[in-house]
Design an enzyme around this catalytic site. Structure first.
Site, mmCIF file in Angstrom:
data_model
loop_
_atom_site.group_PDB
_atom_site.id
_atom_site.type_symbol
_atom_site.label_atom_id
_atom_site.label_comp_id
_atom_site.label_asym_id
_atom_site.label_seq_id
_atom_site.Cartn_x
_atom_site.Cartn_y
_atom_site.Cartn_z
ATOM 1 C CE LYS A 231 -4.398 -1.805 1.427
ATOM 2 N NZ LYS A 231 -4.052 -3.215 1.697
HETATM 3 C C1 LIG Z 1 -4.623 -4.271 1.015
HETATM 4 C C2 LIG Z 1 -3.882 -5.543 0.956
HETATM 5 C C3 LIG Z 1 -4.212 -6.554 0.024
HETATM 6 C C4 LIG Z 1 -5.395 -6.451 -0.914
HETATM 7 O O1 LIG Z 1 -5.195 -5.511 -1.954
HETATM 8 P P1 LIG Z 1 -6.438 -4.969 -2.786
HETATM 9 O O2 LIG Z 1 -5.875 -3.933 -3.693
HETATM 10 O O3 LIG Z 1 -7.425 -4.428 -1.800
HETATM 11 O O4 LIG Z 1 -7.008 -6.124 -3.545
HETATM 12 C C5 LIG Z 1 -3.440 -7.704 0.001
HETATM 13 N N1 LIG Z 1 -2.398 -7.861 0.847
HETATM 14 C C6 LIG Z 1 -2.051 -6.917 1.748
HETATM 15 C C7 LIG Z 1 -0.910 -7.186 2.672
HETATM 16 C C8 LIG Z 1 -2.769 -5.716 1.833
HETATM 17 O O5 LIG Z 1 -2.422 -4.795 2.752
#
Ligand SMILES: *Cc1c(COP(=O)(O)O)cnc(C)c1O
Length: 430
Positions: free
Chosen positions: A107
């Site tokens: 993120k």
């Molecule tokens: C947010 C997140 C996801 C999922 O990603 P999306 O874009 O919401 O599909 C997967 N793994 C981790 C560690 C995350 O923080």
């Protein structure tokens, strides 16, 4: 760059408007009116380019004149300043590590790029904004790190007391500066409701520029296309078609991959892997999209019962199920399978995966392909140290930067789960 709402193709806005509004008022999602195809020369020479070079070329083509090239280059160099290496795991399976940023989760890409774009537009205006965000863990720390010390931006993070891991809490509460952590006596749903109420509150909106750092913001989506190109640059020499497997919750990461493919990146197939929250794999096999209350799993950042980017996936494929299935294969895995995969891969290869990454590994392993398979590692295993150590039966190393955060002193402000308390807090602080 022009963006339309998935609910109304004719209502287009500029990048700046889409970034600060977040969501169109008709409740659709913003999508680019045009996704340019990059020239053949770019793909021919991509393996000689650095990650920031690639990110710059991709973003310049997408964003166009909204941000002059020299300014965009500066933003990219400030955002893409950590690596995303592709590591061989076994056979034809590779992992793209997206956790080398400041919060140790993928993120960071979205949050840092959004912060860079917002502060660029704000510099020209001399106004101040207040970002309000609710988090169940990972989003909050990426957003906090992304906006740390950005002039003109104050960030307030609401998190549920005692419901995030110790590492996650320390990441949220030890930054200080322009970041305030509100520890809410309630659940994540309470935090989200309070943030929503704030955006609907007339008095708050009149007195302060509120903005959201929500995951559906287009400026969080754009940078999530960059690393698909960079992964391709790293495995191109293998000379085989590419399959990506993306561990998915709200499907923003996968939409980043779809943008990359539309820009000409040769991707044979996407595998969308979910935990027990299998709304999209179900849609792909039955044609019915049925949102459900989320169920708790060990890959908790993917515990999503109503994936917020689904409308975007629909838009990419003109609401056509058969077209969608040509490009996306959906699979879901329960916690038992996930733990087994974590243990198996650690024992066989020494590679340690967080639970989310393990779901992606499973998606590729089951897809059984002759292609080069790349699964996305979305968080560092040390972020989920308790479950990882328990499952693999070994101690793992905590990166130094993460260990340092654990030593810092937590600073949070306790709040009830009543919106009126949040409102008082925001107005008094102003
Ligand atoms: C947010 C997140 C996801 C999922 O990603 P999306 O874009 O919401 O599909 C997967 N793994 C981790 C560690 C995350 O923080």
């Amino acid at each position: 760059m022009k963006l339309y709402s998935t609910k109304n193709k004719n209502a287009t806005v500029s990048l700046k408007e889409a970034v600060f509004k977040g969501l169109p008022s008709d409740n659709g999602l913003y999508m680019p009116t045009e996704i340019p195809v990059l020239p053949k020369k770019f793909f021919d020479t991509i393996d000689s380019l650095s990650f920031p070079d690639i990110a710059f070329e991709v973003s310049k083509a997408l964003i166009g004149e909204d941000i002059p090239a020299a300014d965009l280059r500066k933003i990219i160099d400030g955002v893409i300043n950590f690596d995303a290496p592709v590591v061989h795991v076994k056979d034809n399976l590779y992992v793209l590590e997206l956790f080398h940023g400041p919060s140790f989760a993928f993120k960071d890409f979205g949050a840092r790029f959004m912060a860079g774009i917002m502060s660029y537009f704000l510099q020209k205006e001399n106004r101040e904004i207040n970002i309000l965000v609710a988090t169940s863990g990972d989003t909050g720390s990426a957003v906090a790190q992304g906006f740390l010390n950005m002039p003109g931006i104050k960030v307030t993070i609401l998190y549920p007391s005692k419901k995030v891991s110790e590492i996650q809490e320390k990441q949220l509460t030890t930054l200080g500066q322009n970041i305030t952590a509100l520890e809410v006596d309630g659940t994540f749903d309470d935090c989200q409701r309070m943030v929503k109420e704030a955006f609907l509150d007339k008095e708050l909106n009149e007195k302060m520029n509120l903005s959201s750092a929500n995951s559906i913001n287009i400026s969080r989506l754009i940078p999530q296309s960059f690393y698909y190109f960079y992964a391709y640059a790293q495995v191109k020499k293998l000379g085989k078609p590419l399959v990506f497997c993306t561990p998915s919750g709200n499907f923003g990461n996968l939409c980043g991959g779809l943008i990359a493919k539309r820009m000409g990146l040769p991707i044979h197939k996407f595998v969308a892997a979910t935990n027990a929250n299998d709304i999209v794999p179900n849609y792909l096999s039955t044609g019915v999209f049925e949102a459900k209350p989320s169920v708790a799993t060990i890959s908790n950042a993917m515990d999503v019962g109503n994936p917020s980017n689904f409308q975007r996936i629909q838009a990419f494929f003109d609401n056509d199920l058969s077209k969608t299935k040509l490009e996306i294969d959906g699979r879901s895995f329960n916690d038992i399978e996930t733990k087994k995969a974590m243990k198996e891969v650690a024992d066989q290869t020494g590679y340690i995966m967080c639970p989310h990454t393990a779901v992606a590994y499973l998606g590729l392993r089951d897809y059984k392909t002759e292609c080069t398979g790349v699964f996305l590692a979305t968080a560092h295993p040390a972020k989920f140290i308790d479950i990882v150590e328990e499952v693999i039966g070994k101690k793992i190393q905590i990166p130094e930067k993460l260990a340092l955060v654990l030593k810092k002193e937590k600073k949070s402000i306790l709040l009830s789960n009543n919106f009126s308390d949040l409102k008082q807090f925001l107005l008094n602080r102003k």
